[in-house]
Design an enzyme around this catalytic site. Sequence first.
Site, PDB file in Angstrom:
ATOM      1  N   GLY A 113      52.074  21.110  51.817  1.00 44.16           N
ATOM      2  CA  GLY A 113      51.436  20.807  53.106  1.00 44.16           C
ATOM      3  C   GLY A 113      51.917  21.672  54.242  1.00 44.16           C
ATOM      4  N   ALA A 114      52.429  22.861  53.940  1.00 44.65           N
ATOM      5  CA  ALA A 114      53.077  23.674  54.969  1.00 44.65           C
ATOM      6  C   ALA A 114      52.260  24.902  55.348  1.00 44.65           C
ATOM      7  CB  ALA A 114      54.467  24.091  54.491  1.00 44.65           C
ATOM      8  N   GLY A 115      51.000  24.934  54.926  1.00 42.28           N
ATOM      9  CA  GLY A 115      50.146  26.058  55.320  1.00 42.28           C
ATOM     10  C   GLY A 115      50.139  27.188  54.311  1.00 42.28           C
ATOM     11  N   LEU A 116      50.795  26.975  53.159  1.00 42.19           N
ATOM     12  CA  LEU A 116      50.828  28.033  52.142  1.00 42.19           C
ATOM     13  C   LEU A 116      49.882  27.736  50.972  1.00 42.19           C
ATOM     14  CD1 LEU A 116      54.635  28.983  51.981  1.00 42.19           C
ATOM     15  CD2 LEU A 116      52.841  29.938  53.418  1.00 42.19           C
ATOM     16  N   GLY A 117      49.054  26.736  51.116  1.00 42.20           N
ATOM     17  CA  GLY A 117      48.017  26.507  50.097  1.00 42.20           C
ATOM     18  C   GLY A 117      48.544  25.924  48.796  1.00 42.20           C
ATOM     19  N   SER A 118      49.556  25.034  48.899  1.00 39.61           N
ATOM     20  CA  SER A 118      50.119  24.443  47.675  1.00 39.61           C
ATOM     21  C   SER A 118      49.052  23.667  46.900  1.00 39.61           C
ATOM     22  CB  SER A 118      51.291  23.525  48.022  1.00 39.61           C
ATOM     23  OG  SER A 118      50.878  22.536  48.944  1.00 39.61           O
ATOM     24  N   SER A 119      48.216  22.922  47.599  1.00 39.31           N
ATOM     25  CA  SER A 119      47.232  22.086  46.884  1.00 39.31           C
ATOM     26  C   SER A 119      46.218  22.962  46.155  1.00 39.31           C
ATOM     27  CB  SER A 119      46.533  21.138  47.856  1.00 39.31           C
ATOM     28  OG  SER A 119      45.945  21.849  48.907  1.00 39.31           O
ATOM     29  N   ALA A 121      46.742  26.011  45.012  1.00 37.87           N
ATOM     30  CA  ALA A 121      47.417  26.651  43.879  1.00 37.87           C
ATOM     31  C   ALA A 121      47.547  25.667  42.715  1.00 37.87           C
ATOM     32  CB  ALA A 121      48.788  27.174  44.304  1.00 37.87           C
ATOM     33  N   ASP A 163      41.165  28.886  50.606  1.00 37.78           N
ATOM     34  CA  ASP A 163      42.435  28.716  49.876  1.00 37.78           C
ATOM     35  C   ASP A 163      42.251  28.869  48.372  1.00 37.78           C
ATOM     36  OD1 ASP A 163      43.340  27.909  52.362  1.00 37.78           O
ATOM     37  OD2 ASP A 163      44.566  26.289  51.534  1.00 37.78           O
TER      38      ASP A 163
HETATM   39  O1  PMV Z   1      47.242  24.238  55.663  1.00 36.51           O
HETATM   40  P1  PMV Z   1      46.406  24.672  54.515  1.00 36.51           P
HETATM   41  O2  PMV Z   1      47.083  25.683  53.641  1.00 36.51           O
HETATM   42  O3  PMV Z   1      45.853  23.497  53.750  1.00 36.51           O
HETATM   43  O4  PMV Z   1      45.131  25.454  55.129  1.00 36.51           O
HETATM   44  C1  PMV Z   1      44.129  24.770  55.865  1.00 36.51           C
HETATM   45  C2  PMV Z   1      43.131  25.749  56.383  1.00 36.51           C
HETATM   46  C3  PMV Z   1      42.004  25.148  57.227  1.00 36.51           C
HETATM   47  O5  PMV Z   1      41.172  26.223  57.656  1.00 36.51           O
HETATM   48  C4  PMV Z   1      42.555  24.454  58.470  1.00 36.51           C
HETATM   49  C5  PMV Z   1      41.159  24.148  56.435  1.00 36.51           C
HETATM   50  C6  PMV Z   1      40.343  24.796  55.328  1.00 36.51           C
HETATM   51  O6  PMV Z   1      39.989  24.073  54.368  1.00 36.51           O
HETATM   52  O7  PMV Z   1      39.991  25.979  55.413  1.00 36.51           O
END
Ligand code: PMV
Length: 327
Positions: A113-119, A121, A163
Amino acid sequence: MVTASAPAKVYLFGEHAVVYGEPAVPCAIERRAQVTVEEREEGVRVNLQDLTIDGFTVEYDSSDDDRPDVDVSDSLVDAGMGYVNEAIEQAREAAGAPEAGFDITVEGDIPLGAGLGSSAAVAVAAIRAATAELGVELDAREVAARAYQVEHAVQQGEASRADTFCSAMGGAVRVEGDDCRTIDGVDNLPLVVGYDGGAGDTGALVAGVRDVKDRYDFAADTVTAIGDLVRQGERALVEGDVEEVGRLMNFNHGLLSALGVSSRSLDSMVWAARDADALGAKLTGAGGGGCIVALDESEDALTALSYTPGCEDAFRAELDTEGVRIE
Ligand code: PMV
């Protein structure tokens, strides 16, 4: 038994605006989620190994209604389980085996959940591994399309293809609505990631941006401005103009701040990297907490981040040109 892995990603440009049909440019980095799948008689048993800094292990039998007994927030367990369960549904459908049972182990070094697309991946690797275990070889684009359905289902419709496409294909990619492409010729970027140890709630942050966008013209204009910036950023990337890429990353962070998705710790990591002469720095992903990405050819931003209060971890992130793969 089959193990597949898929990379994490950072957004060079365009998160949030991509939800409204603007283009985005994420790129895959060399941190991976590994999913091991072994067919079993019936039911699904999932073992979630450490995907966070404070690790946890969950034994969970989906045929059993009891919640797993673990010392992490319910929402993280629910999120992890949701992605794995939906990925298994996709694999069963792809293989025409609706009753297939699996033992699944998820491991990796991507903060959750930190912006690196863990879910993304995890979903990508789980679909690749589970279909292969059932004797079906999906190509990366098919895996990406199914992994998008996973995110779409778990995030109740609020997901872009960015992602999942990036994690399945690797490298730098461009996503605009349903149009997903790889960007050729990008194989080396001096990326540095700073992580505050926290996580943002992607669903809530996306809903918050939708709300300000509906309420204020400036916010709708900001989303459009991000789209324009992404188009220029993509050009700079293809031309190899890293200075311009960095400048545009800085502007992108400002626009994301205007939409209300930055935080004190993300801002202080961004400024620490800039003060250390990084070419550019911005939050990556949904925001609210989690990670920033900086562009820095020296070691200075990395060193500065490691001394920045609120930064739990800083690392150089090599671009990963390979997407999902069987291990
Ligand atoms: O925080 P992440 O890695 O889940 O990225 C979210 C990216 C968004 O643009 C905010 C949502 C999306 O599905 O594109």
